[in-house]
Design a protein around this motif. Structure first.
Motif, PDB file in Angstrom:
ATOM      1  N   VAL A 160       0.506  -1.355   0.502  1.00  0.00           N
ATOM      2  CA  VAL A 160       0.372   0.279   0.114  1.00  0.00           C
ATOM      3  C   VAL A 160       0.829   1.323  -0.535  1.00  0.00           C
ATOM      4  N   ASP A 161       0.644   2.469  -1.203  1.00  0.00           N
ATOM      5  CA  ASP A 161       1.545   3.623  -0.637  1.00  0.00           C
ATOM      6  C   ASP A 161       0.277   4.411  -0.235  1.00  0.00           C
ATOM      7  N   VAL A 162       0.180   5.090   0.600  1.00  0.00           N
ATOM      8  CA  VAL A 162      -0.016   5.960   1.365  1.00  0.00           C
ATOM      9  C   VAL A 162       0.404   7.282   2.390  1.00  0.00           C
ATOM     10  N   SER A 163      -0.447   8.394   2.700  1.00  0.00           N
ATOM     11  CA  SER A 163      -0.405   9.045   3.884  1.00  0.00           C
ATOM     12  C   SER A 163      -1.011   9.203   4.986  1.00  0.00           C
ATOM     13  N   PHE A 164       0.503   9.438   5.861  1.00  0.00           N
ATOM     14  CA  PHE A 164      -0.067   9.426   7.075  1.00  0.00           C
ATOM     15  C   PHE A 164       0.207  10.840   7.144  1.00  0.00           C
ATOM     16  N   LYS A 165      -1.315  11.105   7.926  1.00  0.00           N
ATOM     17  CA  LYS A 165      -1.446  12.815   7.713  1.00  0.00           C
ATOM     18  C   LYS A 165      -1.018  13.741   9.511  1.00  0.00           C
ATOM     19  N   VAL A 166      -0.454  14.634   9.123  1.00  0.00           N
ATOM     20  CA  VAL A 166       0.231  14.999  10.090  1.00  0.00           C
ATOM     21  C   VAL A 166      -0.476  16.551  10.975  1.00  0.00           C
ATOM     22  N   ALA A 167      -0.641  17.664  10.221  1.00  0.00           N
ATOM     23  CA  ALA A 167      -1.342  18.211  10.407  1.00  0.00           C
ATOM     24  C   ALA A 167      -2.179  18.961   9.250  1.00  0.00           C
ATOM     25  N   GLY A 168      -3.484  19.935   8.534  1.00  0.00           N
ATOM     26  CA  GLY A 168      -3.361  20.296   7.770  1.00  0.00           C
ATOM     27  C   GLY A 168      -3.482  19.756   6.344  1.00  0.00           C
ATOM     28  N   ARG A 169      -2.434  20.228   5.659  1.00  0.00           N
ATOM     29  CA  ARG A 169      -1.855  19.380   4.786  1.00  0.00           C
ATOM     30  C   ARG A 169      -0.871  18.581   4.578  1.00  0.00           C
ATOM     31  N   ALA A 170      -0.088  19.020   5.572  1.00  0.00           N
ATOM     32  CA  ALA A 170       1.299  17.165   5.955  1.00  0.00           C
ATOM     33  C   ALA A 170       1.235  16.682   6.075  1.00  0.00           C
ATOM     34  N   VAL A 171       1.732  15.464   5.048  1.00  0.00           N
ATOM     35  CA  VAL A 171       1.540  14.760   5.372  1.00  0.00           C
ATOM     36  C   VAL A 171       2.894  13.428   5.395  1.00  0.00           C
TER      37      VAL A 171
END
Length: 338
Positions: free
Chosen positions: A223-234
């Motif tokens: 799986v390719d995925v982005s973890f959310k950090v804050a706002g638009r930052a991943v």
């Protein structure tokens, strides 16, 4: 080197140092639908492959830190009472949770100088066979405690549980989260073998999720995925989900920030509730590591990080237990579409 090449090199170096990326904001309802890819037959086949794997009759019962030399730990695995404690040398001891004399609950008895002393009549257990009480094999892998119940599972016993590849514990931070749901272990495992639901069901944590069908992992998914950090930052990563044994699904971070970190999800059947409905414990170990120099500071702050790691896991499992419980409810009355 041209000026353009220098700018590209600086950009790559910055990218290596800073794992965060900024993504364009996409409304939740406008992300790509995944229901066509999340075929029920694909999930069912993955679950069937996992169910056929050997477990050696081992069950995860607790986190290693949960069991001390001060008091025993008790659990009912599929209706079989188990008690676990540590002796004076810190070694784990385990066996039936009912006193062989008159059935006292040993989980409520004290540990005195490494000996479990029944609080009804004083029968003392040091871990070896005594007065009709016979121990169970027990294993501490440094993060989790496993107990082998041969009469319960009925498989060919293994000397040790089937463990996945992990980062070195000296170079990582580990936390264990536990929860209980009204479902069976297969419902927990099926949830984890459905990575397609991630960005839809957990939009507060995941975005831009793609399952790579050509990953070559026959026993799982990449799986390719982005973890959310804050706002638009991943933070984008690549993760591979596999099943080393029938009641475990492991997520390995193979690329990106935290590469070689793992999340192990273990499903342990418990005693049924008062209405006869099955209950299953989710025991999830998060073992995080990083090659960045600053991670040494994180390891030093592990006592502060562990509650945060458990809180993050708990938020996800509030949703995922609802998924597993719904799946069991539908299966139990013949309405599950898969």
């Amino acid at each position: 080197m041209t000026g353009r090449d220098e700018r590209r090199t600086r950009s790559r170096n910055l990218s290596d140092r800073v794992p965060l990326r900024l993504r364009k904001a996409v409304p939740w309802h406008r992300q790509g639908a995944t229901w066509r890819d999340a075929k029920p037959t694909v999930i069912a086949q993955a679950l069937k492959r996992a169910s056929a794997l050997p477990s050696g009759n081992w069950y995860v019962v607790a986190g290693s830190r949960e069991i001390s030399g001060r008091k025993p730990f008790g659990i009912s695995v599929a209706g079989t009472e188990v008690v676990v404690w540590r002796d004076q040398r810190g070694r784990l001891q385990a066996g039936p949770g009912s006193c062989p004399h008159l059935g006292a609950p040993l989980r409520d008895s004290p540990v005195v100088c490494g000996t479990l002393v029944c609080h009804w009549h004083g029968l003392a257990l040091e871990g070896g066979p005594f007065a009709g009480w016979n121990p169970y094999p027990v294993h501490d892998d440094g993060v989790l405690v496993w107990v082998r119940l041969d009469t319960l599972a009925g498989e060919r016993p293994l000397d040790e549980p089937v463990l996945p590849v992990r980062p070195g514990l000296a170079d990582s931070v580990a936390a264990v989260y536990k929860a209980v749901g009204i479902c069976e272990p297969e419902d927990i495992i099926a949830n984890r073998l459905d990575p397609w639901h991630g960005a839809w069901f957990h939009p507060y944590s995941f975005v831009d999720l793609t399952v790579d069908d050509a990953s070559g992992h026959e026993d799982g998914f990449a799986v390719d995925v982005s973890f959310k950090v804050a706002g638009r930052a991943v933070v984008p990563v690549r993760a591979v989900f596999t099943t080393p044994e029938p009641r475990t699904v492991v997520m390995h971070i193979t690329e990106g920030e935290g590469a070689t970190s793992v999340v192990e999800t273990h499903a342990t059947p418990l005693e049924a509730d008062a209405s006869g409905r099955p209950r299953t414990a989710v025991i999830e170990a998060v073992i995080a590591t990083s090659g960045r120099p600053g991670f040494a500071v994180a390891r030093a702050a592990a006592p502060l990080l562990r509650p945060l790691m458990r809180r993050t896991a708990g938020r996800l499992w509030r949703d995922d237990l609802a998924y597993a419980e719904r799946r069991w409810a539908l299966r139990s009355n013949g309405r599950f579409p898969g």
